[in-house]
Design a protein around this motif. Structure first.
Motif, PDB file in Angstrom:
ATOM      1  N   THR A  60      -2.723 -11.333  -1.303  1.00 34.43           N
ATOM      2  CA  THR A  60      -1.646 -11.140   0.635  1.00 34.43           C
ATOM      3  C   THR A  60      -1.909 -12.169   1.115  1.00 34.43           C
ATOM      4  OG1 THR A  60      -4.124 -11.079   1.354  1.00 34.43           O
ATOM      5  CG2 THR A  60      -3.186  -9.229   0.299  1.00 34.43           C
ATOM      6  N   PRO A 113       0.809   0.028  -0.305  1.00 33.55           N
ATOM      7  CA  PRO A 113       0.383  -1.477  -0.584  1.00 33.55           C
ATOM      8  C   PRO A 113      -0.993  -2.038   0.440  1.00 33.55           C
ATOM      9  CG  PRO A 113       2.179  -1.867  -0.280  1.00 33.55           C
ATOM     10  CD  PRO A 113       2.074  -0.329  -0.235  1.00 33.55           C
ATOM     11  N   GLN A 142      -7.926  -5.946  -0.904  1.00 36.31           N
ATOM     12  CA  GLN A 142      -7.738  -5.427  -0.322  1.00 36.31           C
ATOM     13  C   GLN A 142      -6.694  -5.863   0.351  1.00 36.31           C
ATOM     14  OE1 GLN A 142      -9.538  -2.234   1.614  1.00 36.31           O
ATOM     15  NE2 GLN A 142      -8.034  -0.669   2.034  1.00 36.31           N
ATOM     16  N   ASN A 143      -5.922  -5.310   0.439  1.00 37.29           N
ATOM     17  CA  ASN A 143      -4.250  -6.105   1.659  1.00 37.29           C
ATOM     18  C   ASN A 143      -5.010  -6.479   2.710  1.00 37.29           C
ATOM     19  OD1 ASN A 143      -2.309  -6.407   3.273  1.00 37.29           O
ATOM     20  ND2 ASN A 143      -0.859  -5.773   2.039  1.00 37.29           N
TER      21      ASN A 143
END
Length: 808
Positions: free
Chosen positions: A193, A680, A697-698
């Motif tokens: 990210t 996403p 996680q994003n």
């Protein structure tokens, strides 16, 4: 002779049961080789890498020359590269011209593919430095230690980014014959990210408790727990990473095995280096000097010594060692050597390349300075404990092997360090697993030099192969084989299968989300070619490449059962995580001529299943109107104080723990991954918890993402959207109205407090947390909503009312 050997919108639609499928899912690819004669391979130009930035002091005129050594394919198709930079192009003079700076950067293959003539590519370094204070500094050291670098680290993609374990530190860097090299205990993650490195708070733990640092007697015996240089990272079925081998300092192998848990960001030791219960297997595990232990996850576990073993590894001596990863297995019983595990003829494994072939056999190619062994492919079948042999006709040390989506294996690179090997190592070869034979192609043009030690080769998303780096024995008649003078160029090779016929075209956006063993079908539109069928693989998952020093232990060729229906290919996700470990893949469609499509990024996620878990579908609706740019998230779990007092569950993390303790969180798996906006954000979200984004996680997620739903679709909104097809919009379970945001998950009810758990909403880019509420009938005092696991739960932001009803 040199001896280094001692040691967006919907991505898919669901249909009914599979019928008349090709390539049964349990074949593991034994009969999937699509290779046929014909087609013409080709080469892109050699492109030299230069760092013209002012990142490092003392930049020479024109910039630093950069040697690429480690390469990992990122989900978007770009390539993360790590290596060294130096001031001189070749014929390095020591110390001033040798390696100076550890450098990491990202290459865009599409940019490289547009080049049609030799030239230079400017790179932008990523800051590798994560710890500017190194504690081991002997008082009498005449030269300070260098900063930590990722050179000769272990690396592999995980759900949240690329994990790097270990690396190195130096004294007398660049001073030939004086350098002292040691491993490091830190691990780093390149986040997808952010595109930046971050250091994990928890160090590695495996290693010697009391050894002398090789080459530096002034140290005396010191604890080298966690020190790793040249470790091997192998992806496991559940997405964790097995870390094996490596060195604590030069010629001092680290003989421990530990496991990395991505959810907690920490390591745990499975076998300690100095565990007296496993002395007989130390030599089998140890890598060759400046080499990696070749460690593979077997798609079909084998039984050796009365225990099931899913890991096979090979060290410097060429003997297969199997390992059990079952937590109940005592350390002394972890390992067993198969009866016929030794490479034929007593051949060693150092400087070889290896790959896990379709069907689960292990290719060991070349290596050693023995001419007969260096040109030989030995293929081991763990299921039958037998070897077969093939002669390539070309002797290679430090070759690279690359699995291709047509079921074959490309063998490239390698060098003739001692001047006694047959053939031209600049000629690519394709190994055909079904027949056990090689197809040899013309040498790379306009290139008189080999790519030896420290080279790499990796499959790209368009089916071509990126090659880079490597030492070469002679330049302009002068020997320049010393490490630190590796080639500074990359080059794209296009295998012949790209020209055998029309390429299939996948007409669907990426990423494509699949769930392991879901039993569901995925349907994608495609065009351009007739897909392979019958015993061939027309739909294939290939793991993201992560390669260095001759091999990539995580390469994976996974054929998927499929059928074609009205211009769409319909297939099922893999059924077995041993065959396809959880994580990121590239999906290829392959024509009947063996020509692959351009690949698409696939994310293979787990089902909400665990031994002893009470997994039930659970639906949460939260009403709340938002403004453009705002998203609804839910956080929750069990109150820490209640859990401690009533459940005997400690949910407070020890000081410094990363991530926060999840003992009060509720494990879940998202059922709806069709909304291109929220999918996403759901990736890596494995729990309903109190802490925001989880590891992996994003970073834009601030909890568990929800999808906007309604019971009717206003005509003014345009074409109707539905949760079933689009991931948002009209939802039959929503009988309440617009703006009821929905979380639809499979949830582990065993982790709740008697079936109950708390929920609170958070709106990003705006109001944030909702106000406290007091819900009637709550099982204990709290300022949050209470939901029932396995039910439909309906709430409104900041209001105490609740509707809880059974799922239909």
């Amino acid at each position: 002779m040199t001896m280094r050997t001692l040691l967006a919108f919907p991505m898919f639609a669901l249909f009914g049961a599979v019928a008349a499928c090709s390539a049964p899912a349990d074949t593991l690819g034994e009969l999937t080789e699509n290779f046929s004669e014909g087609g013409q391979d080709s080469w892109g130009p050699s492109l030299r890498l230069r760092d013209t930035t002012d990142t490092f002091s003392g930049k020479p005129a024109g910039g630093w020359y950069v040697s690429p050594i480690h390469a990992t394919l990122l989900p978007d198709g770009k390539v993360l590269v790590t290596g060294w930079s130096r001031s001189q192009l070749d014929q390095c003079q020591f110390p001033e011209g040798s390696r100076a700076n550890g450098e990491s950067f990202v290459l865009d293959p599409s940019e490289l593919g547009r080049r049609n003539a030799p030239g230079e590519v400017a790179i932008q370094p990523i800051d590798e430095v994560v710890d500017r204070d190194f504690r081991l500094k002997p008082a009498d050291a005449p030269n300070q230690w260098s900063r930590e670098v990722l050179y000769c680290a272990g690396h592999t993609p995980t759900a949240g980014g690329v994990l790097y374990t270990g690396g190195s530190r130096y004294q007398y860097l660049g001073q030939q014959g004086r350098e002292i090299e040691i491993g490091i205990s830190s691990a780093r993650m390149l986040d997808y990210t952010t595109g930046r490195f971050r250091k994990l708070a928890a160090p590695m733990l495996g290693g010697a408790a009391n050894e002398t640092v090789e080459g530096a007697p002034s140290f005396g015996p010191v604890s080298q727990r966690g020190w790793r240089w040249y470790p091997t990272n192998t992806r496991m079925p559940d997405g964790s990473v097995l870390v094996t081998g490596g060195f604590s300092s030069i010629k001092r192998p680290n003989l421990s095995v530990e496991s990395f848990d991505p959810a907690r960001g920490s390591f745990s030791v499975m076998v300690q280096h100095d565990d007296a219960s496993v002395p007989g297997f130390r030599d089998l595990m140890a890598p060759g000097l400046k080499d990696y232990t070749h460690t593979f996850l077997l798609p079909r576990p084998v039984t050796v010594g009365g225990k099931t073993r899913s890991i096979a590894m090979m060290g410097w001596n060429g003997r297969i060692l199997t390992m059990s990863t079952d937590a109940a297995t005592p350390a002394g019983q972890r390992f067993a050597e198969p009866r016929n595990g030794a490479r034929p003829g007593g051949a060693q494994g150092w400087d070889s390349t290896s790959a896990l072939l379709p069907g689960g056999r292990i290719l060991v190619m070349g290596g050693t300075n023995n001419p007969a062994v260096a040109q030989r492919a030995d293929v081991y079948d763990p299921a039958t404990d037998t070897w077969t042999r093939a002669d390539s006709g070309i002797g290679r040390r430090n070759a690279s092997s690359v699995l291709l989506p047509d079921g074959t294996a490309l063998v490239v690179n390698g060098w003739d360090e001692d001047g006694n090997l047959a053939g031209d190592r600049k000629r690519p070869q394709v190994f055909l697993p079904r027949t056990g034979k090689f197809q040899t192609f013309a040498a790379s043009p306009n290139d008189p030099f080999e790519r030896g030690y420290h080279s790499f080769a990796m499959l790209l998303k368009d089916g071509s192969v990126l090659l880079g780096g490597g030492t070469t024995p002679v330049v302009d008649g002068k020997a320049v084989a010393s490490i630190g003078c590796e080639r500074t160029d990359v080059r794209i090779y296009r295998p012949s299968y790209l020209t055998k016929g029309p390429r299939p075209v996948i007409e669907a956006p990426e990423p494509i989300d699949l769930t392991i063993a879901s039993g569901s079908e995925t349907s994608l539109p495609f065009s351009g070619a007739t897909l392979a069928s019958g015993d061939e693989a027309g739909v294939v998952l290939m793991a993201l490449g992560s390669t260095t020093h001759s091999f990539d232990q995580n390469q994976r060729f996974v054929p998927l059962a499929h059928r074609v229906d009205a211009g769409r290919v319909v297939f099922r996700a893999p059924e077995d995580a041993n065959v396809a470990p959880l994580g990121d893949y590239i999906l290829f469609l392959v024509s009947r001529e063996g020509t692959p499509s351009v690949g698409k990024h696939v994310r293979l996620a787990p089902r909400a299943e665990a031994s002893g878990a009470d997994v039930r579908r659970t639906v949460l609706f939260m009403y709340g109107q938002t403004s453009p740019g705002q998203d609804m998230f839910l956080r929750g779990g069990i109150d820490h104080r209640y859990a401690q007092a009533a459940l005997g569950r400690t949910c407070t993390a020890p000081a410094g723990s990363v991530p926060s303790n999840y003992a009060c969180a509720i494990p879940l798996v998202h059922r709806n991954l069709k909304n291109a906006t929220t999918a996403p954000l759901k990736r890596g979200d494995a729990r309903l918890d109190w802490y925001g984004a989880e590891p992996g996680q994003n970073g834009d997620a601030v909890g568990t993402p929800a999808d906007w739903t309604t019971n009717t679709w206003p005509t003014s909104f345009g074409p109707q959207k539905t949760v079933q097809l689009d991931g948002f919009g009209v939802e039959p379970l929503n009988t309440y109205g617009q703006h009821y945001w929905m979380v639809d998950v499979d949830m582990d009810c065993a982790a709740t407090a008697g079936g109950w758990f708390e929920v609170k909403s958070f709106v990003s880019n705006g109001p944030g947390w909702e106000a406290d509420v007091t819900q009637d009938g709550a099982p204990y005092a709290s300022g949050n909503h209470f939901a029932r696991c396995g039910s439909v739960n309906v709430f409104r932001r900041g209001e105490p009312g609740a509707v809880i009803r059974p799922l239909p």
